[in-house]
Design an enzyme around this catalytic site. Structure first.
Site, PDB file in Angstrom:
ATOM      1  N   SER A  31       0.818  -1.240  -0.036  1.00 33.21           N
ATOM      2  CA  SER A  31       0.031  -0.001  -0.033  1.00 33.21           C
ATOM      3  C   SER A  31       1.042   1.029  -0.136  1.00 33.21           C
ATOM      4  O   SER A  31       1.846   1.265   0.618  1.00 33.21           O
ATOM      5  CB  SER A  31      -0.840  -0.086   1.260  1.00 33.21           C
ATOM      6  OG  SER A  31      -1.427   1.204   1.258  1.00 33.21           O
TER       7      SER A  31
ATOM      8  N   TYR B 233      -1.431  -1.771  10.211  1.00 30.93           N
ATOM      9  CA  TYR B 233      -1.561  -2.042   8.864  1.00 30.93           C
ATOM     10  C   TYR B 233      -0.550  -1.688   8.097  1.00 30.93           C
ATOM     11  O   TYR B 233      -0.008  -2.284   7.233  1.00 30.93           O
ATOM     12  CB  TYR B 233      -3.049  -1.460   8.296  1.00 30.93           C
ATOM     13  CG  TYR B 233      -2.985  -1.345   6.819  1.00 30.93           C
ATOM     14  CD1 TYR B 233      -3.920  -2.434   6.236  1.00 30.93           C
ATOM     15  CD2 TYR B 233      -2.974  -0.420   5.988  1.00 30.93           C
ATOM     16  CE1 TYR B 233      -4.313  -2.440   4.771  1.00 30.93           C
ATOM     17  CE2 TYR B 233      -2.898  -0.360   4.584  1.00 30.93           C
ATOM     18  CZ  TYR B 233      -3.572  -1.382   3.988  1.00 30.93           C
ATOM     19  OH  TYR B 233      -3.974  -1.506   2.725  1.00 30.93           O
TER      20      TYR B 233
HETATM   21  P1  NAD Z   1     -12.011  -5.072   0.577  1.00 32.59           P
HETATM   22  O1  NAD Z   1     -11.762  -5.003   2.140  1.00 32.59           O
HETATM   23  O2  NAD Z   1     -12.868  -4.642  -0.220  1.00 32.59           O
HETATM   24  O3  NAD Z   1     -11.585  -6.552   0.181  1.00 32.59           O
HETATM   25  C1  NAD Z   1     -10.970  -7.305   0.635  1.00 32.59           C
HETATM   26  C2  NAD Z   1     -11.461  -8.851   0.599  1.00 32.59           C
HETATM   27  O4  NAD Z   1     -10.267  -9.677   1.514  1.00 32.59           O
HETATM   28  C3  NAD Z   1     -12.772  -9.239   1.082  1.00 32.59           C
HETATM   29  O5  NAD Z   1     -13.340  -9.944   0.247  1.00 32.59           O
HETATM   30  C4  NAD Z   1     -12.442  -9.967   2.291  1.00 32.59           C
HETATM   31  O6  NAD Z   1     -13.522 -11.067   2.618  1.00 32.59           O
HETATM   32  C5  NAD Z   1     -11.207 -10.625   1.977  1.00 32.59           C
HETATM   33  N1  NAD Z   1     -10.538 -11.196   3.089  1.00 32.59           N
HETATM   34  C6  NAD Z   1     -10.267 -10.335   4.351  1.00 32.59           C
HETATM   35  N2  NAD Z   1      -9.698 -11.168   5.358  1.00 32.59           N
HETATM   36  C7  NAD Z   1      -9.516 -12.559   4.606  1.00 32.59           C
HETATM   37  C8  NAD Z   1      -8.769 -13.853   5.040  1.00 32.59           C
HETATM   38  N3  NAD Z   1      -8.030 -13.918   6.294  1.00 32.59           N
HETATM   39  N4  NAD Z   1      -8.647 -14.585   4.196  1.00 32.59           N
HETATM   40  C9  NAD Z   1      -9.204 -14.441   2.976  1.00 32.59           C
HETATM   41  N5  NAD Z   1      -9.876 -13.464   2.580  1.00 32.59           N
HETATM   42  C10 NAD Z   1      -9.917 -12.352   3.468  1.00 32.59           C
HETATM   43  O7  NAD Z   1     -10.448  -4.512   0.004  1.00 32.59           O
HETATM   44  P2  NAD Z   1      -9.776  -3.493  -1.025  1.00 32.59           P
HETATM   45  O8  NAD Z   1     -10.063  -2.264  -0.652  1.00 32.59           O
HETATM   46  O9  NAD Z   1     -10.425  -4.198  -2.425  1.00 32.59           O
HETATM   47  O10 NAD Z   1      -8.005  -3.787  -0.867  1.00 32.59           O
HETATM   48  C11 NAD Z   1      -7.645  -4.741  -1.453  1.00 32.59           C
HETATM   49  C12 NAD Z   1      -6.266  -5.033  -1.249  1.00 32.59           C
HETATM   50  O11 NAD Z   1      -5.382  -3.745  -1.714  1.00 32.59           O
HETATM   51  C13 NAD Z   1      -5.796  -5.216   0.158  1.00 32.59           C
HETATM   52  O12 NAD Z   1      -4.532  -5.762   0.258  1.00 32.59           O
HETATM   53  C14 NAD Z   1      -5.555  -3.762   0.763  1.00 32.59           C
HETATM   54  O13 NAD Z   1      -4.516  -3.797   1.678  1.00 32.59           O
HETATM   55  C15 NAD Z   1      -4.808  -3.136  -0.538  1.00 32.59           C
HETATM   56  N6  NAD Z   1      -4.787  -1.560  -0.673  1.00 32.59           N
HETATM   57  C16 NAD Z   1      -6.296  -1.141  -0.678  1.00 32.59           C
HETATM   58  C17 NAD Z   1      -6.306   0.262  -0.806  1.00 32.59           C
HETATM   59  C18 NAD Z   1      -7.800   1.018  -0.820  1.00 32.59           C
HETATM   60  O14 NAD Z   1      -7.750   2.139  -0.459  1.00 32.59           O
HETATM   61  N7  NAD Z   1      -8.944   0.058  -1.047  1.00 32.59           N
HETATM   62  C19 NAD Z   1      -5.132   0.991  -0.680  1.00 32.59           C
HETATM   63  C20 NAD Z   1      -4.074   0.335  -0.970  1.00 32.59           C
HETATM   64  C21 NAD Z   1      -3.868  -0.757  -0.669  1.00 32.59           C
HETATM   65  C1  4PL Z   2      -3.292   6.766   1.330  1.00 30.86           C
HETATM   66  O1  4PL Z   2      -3.941   1.358   1.897  1.00 30.86           O
HETATM   67  O2  4PL Z   2      -3.054   4.072   0.886  1.00 30.86           O
HETATM   68  C2  4PL Z   2      -6.195   5.202   3.252  1.00 30.86           C
HETATM   69  C3  4PL Z   2      -6.622   2.899   3.543  1.00 30.86           C
HETATM   70  N1  4PL Z   2      -5.266   6.300   2.589  1.00 30.86           N
HETATM   71  O3  4PL Z   2      -5.970   1.653   3.082  1.00 30.86           O
HETATM   72  C4  4PL Z   2      -4.791   2.130   2.497  1.00 30.86           C
HETATM   73  C5  4PL Z   2      -4.259   5.706   2.004  1.00 30.86           C
HETATM   74  C6  4PL Z   2      -5.977   3.778   3.032  1.00 30.86           C
HETATM   75  C7  4PL Z   2      -4.072   4.418   1.761  1.00 30.86           C
HETATM   76  C8  4PL Z   2      -4.958   3.459   2.305  1.00 30.86           C
END
Ligand code: NAD
Ligand code: 4PL
Length: 246
Positions: free
Chosen positions: A139, A152
């Protein structure tokens, strides 16, 4: 493009958000997708939307036995593994003063222990064929030190550095291992937390304006998962409209 014709791909966290969008793209480009999620019904819904031989598996990536059974199923039903996208994670919002050891462990268990378990079992399958593409989700919060998610941020720093080490270990088997660092992205998960109030602030920091969506993250992940990315490994790529530059 049909870059994943004949390929088998495991995508974790595929029930919603970025994971679902990645799974659908790999499927559209020809992959047999194993959609994995702790939400089994959601994983199956994604697989059904992809169609063909793709299927869903309910699995908690933080549980060693469940991950073991997952890859036994992949071996039995698919015979090989080409692509592993480690997208599943917990995205928490917990004020520093309210952060407990229990909550710290809950997040580290999935975001880092789960990544290790998936990479261990997945790469053991890939090694048999001297081919593999692993894409791990870090992230851009690791560069920004984003508030209300210190545990996180720690877990995602571990994702980036573990990726570097794994690239070294798996290079002899022609398996590439890279990480992506998305910025704040509008997903179902984020909409359930106060992070949804941060889009304006984040947009101010972006070089290119707009609200990040799952579809904005997909192309870079698909590229790193493709055969032609064979000369790129151990890298981390920010996908955040230029919020951070490093
Ligand atoms: P989200 O919360 O919308 O979806 C995450 C999915 O992972 C869900 O379907 C959940 O059921 C599943 N999950 C959670 N725990 C689990 C487990 N123990 N085993 C199997 N599945 C599990 O997440 P998102 O926003 O789509 O994020 C996806 C990825 O991108 C993550 O790794 C997150 O850290 C990363 N990310 C997201 C953002 C953001 O702002 N959305 C920013 C940077 C990085
Ligand atoms: C900039 O990974 O990268 C909020 C929440 N803001 O999960 C993230 C920033 C979030 C991020 C993320």
């Amino acid at each position: 493009m049909r870059r994943f014709e004949g390929r088998v791909a495991v995508v974790s966290g595929a029930a919603q958000g970025i994971g679902r969008a990645v799974a659908e793209r790999l499927g559209q480009e020809g992959a047999l997708v194993v959609a994995v999620d702790i939400n089994g019904a959601g994983a199956e819904a994604t697989a059904k939307a992809i169609g063909g031989k793709s299927f869903g598996v309910a699995c908690d990536i933080g549980d060693e036995d469940q991950v073991g059974r997952l890859f036994e199923t992949v071996a039995k039903q698919c015979g090989k593994l080409d692509v592993l996208v480690n997208n599943a994670a917990i995205v928490p919002f917990v004020k520093w003063d309210e952060l407990s050891f229990k909550e710290w462990r809950r997040v580290l268990r999935v975001n880092l222990d789960g990544l290790y378990l998936m990479c261990r079992a997945g790469s053991d399958m890939m090694r048999k064929n001297n081919y593999g593409r692993i894409v791990n989700f870090s992230s851009n919060s690791i560069f920004a030190g984003t508030p209300n998610m210190a545990h996180y941020v720690a877990s995602k720093g571990g994702v980036l550095t573990f990726t570097r080490a794994l690239a070294t270990e798996l290079g002899p088997y022609k398996i590439t291992v890279n990480s992506v660092c998305p910025g704040l992205t509008d997903t179902e998960g984020v909409q359930q937390t106060p992070h949804k109030e941060a889009f304006g602030f984040v947009e101010m920091l972006q070089a290119i304006k707009g609200v990040g969506k799952a579809a904005d993250i997909v192309p870079a992940v698909a590229f790193l998962a493709s055969e032609e990315a064979h000369w790129i490994t151990g890298q981390a790529l920010a996908i955040d409209a230029g919020m951070v530059r490093w």
